[in-house]
Design a protein around this motif. Structure first.
Motif, short mmCIF file in Angstrom:
data_model
loop_
_atom_site.label_atom_id
_atom_site.label_comp_id
_atom_site.label_asym_id
_atom_site.label_seq_id
_atom_site.Cartn_x
_atom_site.Cartn_y
_atom_site.Cartn_z
N LEU A 39 0.83 -1.20 0.00
CA LEU A 39 0.00 0.00 0.00
C LEU A 39 0.87 1.25 0.00
CD1 LEU A 39 -2.73 1.38 0.15
CD2 LEU A 39 -2.73 0.99 2.63
N HIS A 116 -3.57 5.75 8.75
CA HIS A 116 -4.17 4.47 8.34
C HIS A 116 -3.58 3.38 9.23
CE1 HIS A 116 -6.04 2.03 4.90
NE2 HIS A 116 -5.71 1.16 5.86
N CYS A 118 -2.92 -0.21 9.95
CA CYS A 118 -2.90 -1.54 9.32
C CYS A 118 -2.90 -2.65 10.37
CB CYS A 118 -1.69 -1.68 8.40
SG CYS A 118 -1.69 -0.50 7.03
N THR A 141 -7.34 -0.95 8.23
CA THR A 141 -7.55 -2.20 7.51
C THR A 141 -7.53 -3.32 8.54
OG1 THR A 141 -6.55 -1.41 5.46
CG2 THR A 141 -6.68 -3.79 5.76
N ILE A 241 -11.47 -1.05 6.30
CA ILE A 241 -11.49 -1.97 5.17
C ILE A 241 -11.51 -3.40 5.71
CG2 ILE A 241 -10.08 -2.91 3.29
CD1 ILE A 241 -9.07 -0.02 2.88
N SER A 263 -12.96 -4.73 0.59
CA SER A 263 -11.98 -4.41 -0.46
C SER A 263 -10.86 -5.44 -0.37
CB SER A 263 -11.41 -3.00 -0.27
OG SER A 263 -10.42 -2.71 -1.24
N VAL A 446 -8.46 2.40 -1.60
CA VAL A 446 -8.12 3.02 -0.32
C VAL A 446 -8.25 4.54 -0.43
CG1 VAL A 446 -6.24 3.47 1.32
CG2 VAL A 446 -6.67 1.13 0.51
#
Length: 464
Positions: A39, A116, A118, A141, A241, A263, A446
């Protein structure tokens, strides 16, 4: 690996994105870490400015400084040393207020437009509290069940699968007792974890936690309160996500109300047609961590039910994680044509997959769109998987793979026997096996999520 200090100054650009992940390259190379790196690279290629913030876990070798800076290619990385702030009790394993000043200082230094997450491990629920206080739009995510489950697997101590914390947290308390037994080799925990006692001990913990002396009472309360603390933490995200539909459904069934967007992960790999299979013997493969819940022992047990001259098996995975388990695998494999290999660098994945006819993923937990599975499909390698959500939603039975009942050695042997008895089956299935979704597809979704739920980015944190 370039030093972060040597990187040129990043000018103001479309988006500064900080990606938080519990562990990262070069020492940690598994699925969540690979997703984060992919990403970051795609955001960079699309003109944005990603920075990864990661950590050394308590108990790993310490760093010289509390925060070290380096780079993976052109991706800047800041790594904090959690040995400086180890958890002192069960609550601090997921809620560590002492981290707040350091996290705030790093965010004020980086001045991101977007955060973000993760993986929240090593940062605790304090991270979304800090980003909310600083007014930074924050997304996540969900790469596993860490936010729901004490052991991140949604797997019960008896090997059964779990739907999430029950109302009384009895299942969580049972897992907590067994985890303490493995972490703290003391007679007290060994007795509590005995099969005849652990259910009773868990029942007592859920009912008597406020009355128990510390640390027993405080640890029990930490287990009981964990789900609601994480639910509040996730409520601070703008959206999250879910890489699989099953994960999305599971979080929603457990009361998570923030917007969850399905996603799937994207894959960049050589998608050239697979080299023709050579016929017998059939070449099976396993790629992954040599851990009980990944199921390589089930694969070996199943292959012992097949003629030894009809197949080969290659296993790629580190034997250092759990040496005793790895030794047991070698013992079971000894009479068969099985070769063990060390983990390989990511760029070799297509070449490694070209050396096998079928990839077998006999995991006993739910999984969550494992990248190894998706890379196998992308390289036209048929798969055999346990019939657990998180994997079966990516295959078409009999077209690009087969599923077998989780943990059923005889059923797995039956599926593998189909390839042995029809040596051209793998070749025929390879022609209909594919996974076209790319890392760029993933990154663009994203960015669309940021746009949809982030409103306009706020002024850079700490700007004059």
């Amino acid at each position: 690996m370039r030093q972060f200090a040597d990187m040129p100054h990043v000018p103001a650009g479309p988006l500064r994105v900080v990606l938080f992940v519990h562990a990262f390259f070069p020492e940690h190379i598994y699925g969540t870490e690979s997703y984060t790196l992919a990403l970051a690279r795609q955001l960079r290629a699309l003109g944005h400015y990603p920075v990864v913030v990661t950590a050394v876990s308590p108990g790993e070798p310490s760093q010289a400084e509390e925060v070290e800076r380096y780079a993976i290619g052109d991706i800047p990385v800041l790594r904090i040393d959690r040995n400086a702030t180890p958890p002192r009790n069960a609550r601090e394993e997921y809620d560590m207020p002492a981290l707040a000043p350091l996290l705030e200082r790093l965010l004020r230094e980086i001045r991101p437009d977007v955060v973000h997450v993760c993986h929240l491990g090593n940062f605790s629920v304090v991270l979304p509290q800090v980003t909310e206080a600083l007014g930074i739009p924050t997304f996540a995510t969900l790469t596993d069940f860490f936010n729901l489950c004490l052991n991140s697997l949604l797997q019960l101590p008896d090997g059964g699968l779990c739907a999430g914390p029950d109302a009384r947290r009895l299942n969580c308390m049972t897992c907590g007792i067994l985890m303490r037994r493995s972490e703290r080799v003391k007679p007290f925990w060994t007795v509590l974890a005995h099969p005849a006692l652990h259910h009773l001990a868990a029942l007592a913990g859920t009912h008597l936690a406020p009355l128990l002396p510390p640390p027993l009472g405080t640890d029990a309360l930490a287990v009981i309160r964990r789900p609601q603390v994480f639910r509040a933490a996730m409520g601070r995200y703008r959206a999250a996500i879910a890489p699989t539909r099953y994960l999305k459904d599971t979080f929603e069934a457990n009361g998570i109300t923030l917007p969850l967007v399905h996603s799937a992960f994207g894959i960049d790999i050589d998608r050239c047609p697979k080299p023709p299979a050579t016929g017998r013997p059939v070449r099976f493969g396993f790629i992954g961590q040599l851990l009980m819940h990944k199921g390589p022992h089930l694969l070996l047990q199943a292959l012992r039910l097949l003629p030894a001259d009809a197949f080969t098996l290659d296993i790629w995975g580190s034997e250092q994680l759990y040496p005793d388990y790895a030794r047991d695998l070698r013992s079971v494999a000894a009479p068969m044509p099985v070769t063990f290999h060390e983990p390989f660098e990511e760029h070799r994945m297509a070449e490694v997959l070209s050396r096998i006819d079928i990839l077998v993923l006999p995991s006993t937990w739910f999984e969550n769109g494992p990248l190894t599975l998706l890379k196998a499909l992308a390289t036209h390698t048929p798969v055999v998987v346990s019939d657990v959500p998180g994997m079966t939603e990516f295959i078409q039975e009999g077209i690009d793979g087969f599923a077998f009942p989780r943990g059923d050695v005889e059923a797995l042997a039956g599926v593998l026997r189909r390839f042995v008895e029809a040596p051209d089956l793998a070749r025929r299935m390879s022609a209909s096996t594919a996974y076209p979704r790319t890392e760029r597809d993933m990154a663009q979704e994203v960015l669309a999520l940021y746009s949809r739920f982030g409103d306009s980015p706020p002024p850079a944190v700490g700007a004059a």
